[in-house]
Every structure is written in structure tokens, then in C-alpha cells.
Design a protein around this motif. Structure first.
Motif, PDB file in Angstrom:
ATOM      1  N   LEU A 354       0.824  -1.211   0.000  1.00 16.99           N
ATOM      2  CA  LEU A 354       0.000   0.000   0.000  1.00 16.99           C
ATOM      3  C   LEU A 354       0.860   1.263   0.000  1.00 16.99           C
ATOM      4  O   LEU A 354       0.529   2.243  -0.670  1.00 16.99           O
ATOM      5  CB  LEU A 354      -0.938   0.004   1.211  1.00 16.99           C
ATOM      6  N   LYS A 355       1.946   1.253   0.763  1.00 13.63           N
ATOM      7  CA  LYS A 355       2.852   2.409   0.775  1.00 13.63           C
ATOM      8  C   LYS A 355       3.422   2.664  -0.622  1.00 13.63           C
ATOM      9  O   LYS A 355       3.511   3.808  -1.072  1.00 13.63           O
ATOM     10  CB  LYS A 355       4.006   2.169   1.763  1.00 13.63           C
ATOM     11  N   LYS A 356       3.771   1.575  -1.300  1.00 11.49           N
ATOM     12  CA  LYS A 356       4.319   1.704  -2.645  1.00 11.49           C
ATOM     13  C   LYS A 356       3.263   2.270  -3.602  1.00 11.49           C
ATOM     14  O   LYS A 356       3.545   3.125  -4.429  1.00 11.49           O
ATOM     15  CB  LYS A 356       4.794   0.337  -3.132  1.00 11.49           C
ATOM     16  N   GLU A 357       2.035   1.792  -3.446  1.00 11.71           N
ATOM     17  CA  GLU A 357       0.930   2.246  -4.306  1.00 11.71           C
ATOM     18  C   GLU A 357       0.629   3.723  -4.080  1.00 11.71           C
ATOM     19  O   GLU A 357       0.419   4.499  -5.022  1.00 11.71           O
ATOM     20  CB  GLU A 357      -0.314   1.408  -3.989  1.00 11.71           C
ATOM     21  N   LEU A 358       0.638   4.141  -2.799  1.00 14.65           N
ATOM     22  CA  LEU A 358       0.243   5.507  -2.464  1.00 14.65           C
ATOM     23  C   LEU A 358       1.378   6.515  -2.615  1.00 14.65           C
ATOM     24  O   LEU A 358       1.161   7.641  -3.027  1.00 14.65           O
ATOM     25  CB  LEU A 358      -0.280   5.558  -1.016  1.00 14.65           C
ATOM     26  N   TYR A 359       2.591   6.102  -2.247  1.00 17.76           N
ATOM     27  CA  TYR A 359       3.695   7.067  -2.146  1.00 17.76           C
ATOM     28  C   TYR A 359       4.903   6.697  -3.003  1.00 17.76           C
ATOM     29  O   TYR A 359       5.893   7.436  -3.010  1.00 17.76           O
ATOM     30  CB  TYR A 359       4.156   7.192  -0.682  1.00 17.76           C
ATOM     31  N   GLY A 360       4.833   5.540  -3.680  1.00 19.41           N
ATOM     32  CA  GLY A 360       5.965   5.147  -4.496  1.00 19.41           C
ATOM     33  C   GLY A 360       7.175   4.760  -3.683  1.00 19.41           C
ATOM     34  O   GLY A 360       8.308   4.858  -4.138  1.00 19.41           O
ATOM     35  N   ALA A 361       6.943   4.374  -2.411  1.00 16.14           N
ATOM     36  CA  ALA A 361       8.079   3.994  -1.559  1.00 16.14           C
ATOM     37  C   ALA A 361       7.659   2.904  -0.601  1.00 16.14           C
ATOM     38  O   ALA A 361       6.507   2.719  -0.324  1.00 16.14           O
ATOM     39  CB  ALA A 361       8.558   5.198  -0.769  1.00 16.14           C
TER      40      ALA A 361
END
Length: 361
Positions: A354-361
Motif C-alpha cells: 500500500l505504501k508503494k501504491e500511495l507514495y511510491g516507496a
């Protein structure tokens, strides 16, 4: 650089740990004891761990790290013009000041509130533990994570436990997930009184909209109130918490706020995990390294007795069970949140996704 931190909770101690090798770090803590794990207090009260296990960082750890810890000294005022912190024992200059004062238990407003206990400090825990050992049972008011953790741990330890909650659901979850939590805790011996508003307390019990519930030991766990008083006295902008931007900056130059006392865009994170996360990101920002804390991504891990549960992201609306452990929530075909029961490893994997999806990280 002189970094002054007000508060020795999970945010303050994590920030000190991050920066102590690079800067002069001074922590002020009004309690007389070094850092201890507040999430583990219910385990200690229930007798599941020894008191010593609460203290993760003993005094000699601070000395080895070069952290100057001032216990039993209360911060009173931030003199923003002189860049000085005024305490009840002296004045201390700062280059950077970080408010990490946390929160206290929200006080009930009903008649007879003097008969209700709250749990936020080790002193609170000592008092509750002594009463429990005398009476053998407790009534808990509140179905948030503190109330549920306490109920689960006390039931696991063999105490009689009644839990009163004004709603029929817990933690902002749907009826299905709330029922699952209730059933698991009922198997451990917790007796639930749901949809019950507290009206009055007395020495022997509680009057609710669902009738009178007996109990000598009554613990109120209805939420937290951020400790913002020093900010208000010092002319720093506050709402429910101390208002910050996405770099943890307050309205005062070179003054930051992290943890339960901080409010970003209406969000108060409210967990030890979040406070430590704030500290890690702020440490990077103070180093001049760009970083961002995902305020909008709720991520909490709890253990109610023997029931581990993680709540990640947005969990409203229709959910879909991916397997026996995981209920996922989608918007426009994209995963936006999940509740994971039992398999906490999987929860961390979903959080990362989810962090990758939302913030690219």
C-alpha cells in the motif's frame, strides 16, 4: 547542534536514538523513570510479564548513547524569541526543539467519575494491578484498542472481565469483523455489554442505558487527549493536537512536534508505532534527507489476549476475504486497506504494498 526533546515516550526516545551520535541531545521527562513500553502495561497488569520487561532502555543505555536525560523535570514554556526552554528547574537553550509530550487518557464526564480508573502510565498500572489482585475481576469501559487489549490480557490471565462499549462495532470495523473479535474474546471469558452508554459510576458498579453492571475495579478506556498545554502556553498553534505540516514543523520556527501530541490535517496517529515512525522520518529531515511519513495510511497492530490483528489503510465499505486471515478492501479495483487476523507477517507485506501504491516507496 543542540536538540532538545520534551517527552521520553516512543517518539522522543526514538528520535534521540537516531540523532545522539550526530548532535547534542537533551530529553526532558516529567516522570521519574526512564522509557518504558506503554503498549505492554496491560500485559504487566495481567501478570503476563515482569515489571522489568517494560523497561527497554535502562539509564545506562542513555549514558552509552550520550543522551542527556533529565527525569522528574517538567517543561513549562518555550521562549521562542530567545530559543530557550523553561522548565520547573531551569532554562535551556536549543537549536531545534521537538515536542513529544504524547497524550493522556480521556477523562470521563459522568457523575461518580472519581470511582473510575484510567490507564496511561506505569503509576496507573501499579494501582490497577493492586486492585485486581484484591478483587479478581474488572469492568472495562471502551472498545478501542486499549480496552480490547486489556480485556484480552486480563481474561487470558484468568480474571473476570466485563467490557462495556457504546457501539456494537469496534475500531471502526464492520459488523462481521467486530463479531469475530467479540467471539474470540468471549471464548477467553470476556463478557460484553454492547450498545451501552455509561450514565453514572459508584463504588460498586456502573449504571448504563442497558442496566446496572456490578464491579469494584472500573477502568475507563475511551480514548486519548493530546498533551498540547506547553504549545498553547507558548503561543504555538493547536487544534485537538499541536498543528504540524508534513515535515512535522509547528507554527514556531525550529520547533517540531511528533507522536500522539501532533495533529496533521486533522489526523492524530495515536499509536507507539506511529510515534516511532514520526521520529525516524523527522531524523532524516533534520539531516537534510527528504523523507515523508504516510499520515493518511492507518497502520496498527494489536494483540487482544491470544488474538493478533492488524488494521491497514481504509477499511470501510464492502470487504472481500482473500483467505482465512485477510479481509481486503478495494476502491476502483485497487487495494486500499486490509484487516489481517493471525498472520501479522502478511500484514506487513500488505502495508508495504500500500505504501508503494500511495507514495511510491
Amino acid at each position: 547542534m543542540e536538540i532538545v526533546i520534551i517527552g521520553n515516550g516512543p517518539g522522543g526516545v526514538e528520535l534521540a536514538k537516531e540523532l545522539s551520535g550526530e548532535h547534542e541531545v537533551l530529553i526532558f521527562e516529567r516522570e521519574e523513570v526512564p522509557f518504558y513500553s506503554k503498549p505492554m502495561l496491560s500485559h504487566y497488569i495481567a501478570g503476563l510479564i515482569e515489571k522489568e520487561k517494560l523497561f527497554i532502555y535502562p539509564l545506562d543505555w542513555y549514558e552509552r548513547k550520550g543522551i542527556n536525560l533529565k527525569l522528574g523535570e517538567e517543561a513549562k514554556l518555550i521562549d521562542r524569541v530567545r530559543k530557550v526552554l523553561v522548565t520547573d528547574k531551569g532554562e535551556y537553550p536549543y537549536d531545534i526543539l521537538v515536542i513529544a509530550t504524547g497524550a493522556r487518557a480521556r477523562e470521563p464526564t459522568v457523575d461518580g467519575k472519581e470511582h473510575l480508573l484510567t490507564l496511561r502510565s506505569i503509576e496507573d498500572a501499579e494501582g490497577i494491578k493492586a486492585l485486581l489482585e484484591e478483587h479478581g475481576e474488572a469492568v472495562i469501559i471502551g472498545g478501542g484498542f486499549i480496552g480490547l487489549e486489556l480485556a484480552g490480557n486480563l481474561a487470558k490471565a484468568g480474571y473476570g472481565v466485563k467490557l462495556i462499549h457504546r457501539r456494537d462495532t469496534f475500531l471502526g470495523l464492520d459488523e462481521e469483523l467486530s463479531s469475530l473479535i467479540r467471539e474470540k474474546l468471549e471464548e477467553s471469558g470476556v463478557e460484553f455489554h454492547l450498545g451501552a452508554e455509561l450514565l453514572k459510576a459508584d463504588e460498586n458498579g456502573l449504571l448504563t442505558t442497558r442496566g446496572y453492571i456490578e464491579g469494584k475495579v472500573k477502568i475507563c478506556a475511551i480514548g486519548i487527549t493530546p498533551n498540547v498545554e506547553i504549545a498553547r502556553r507558548s503561543g504555538i498553534h493547536t487544534g485537538r493536537g499541536i498543528l504540524i505540516d508534513d515535515h512535522f514543523r509547528t507554527s514556531a520556527k525550529d520547533v517540531y512536534a511528533i507522536g500522539d501530541c501532533a495533529e496533521y490535517s486533522g489526523i492524530i496517529c495515536g499509536t507507539a508505532k506511529a510515534a516511532a515512525g514520526h521520529a525516524k522520518v523527522l531524523a532524516n529531515l533534520l539531516r537534510g534527507k527528504e523523507d515523508r511519513y504516510p499520515f493518511e495510511l492507518r497502520s496498527s497492530v494489536f494483540k487482544f489476549g491470544d488474538l493478533p490483528i492488524a488494521i491497514i489503510g481504509k477499511t470501510r465499505g464492502e470487504g472481500e476475504w482473500l483467505d482465512e486471515h485477510t479481509k481486503a478492501f478495494f476502491q476502483d479495483g485497487k487495494l486500499v486497506g486490509a484487516v489481517v487476523i493471525g498472520d501479522i507477517r502478511k500484514a506487513f507485506s500488505i502495508e508495504k504494498e500500500l505504501k508503494k501504491e500511495l507514495y511510491g516507496a
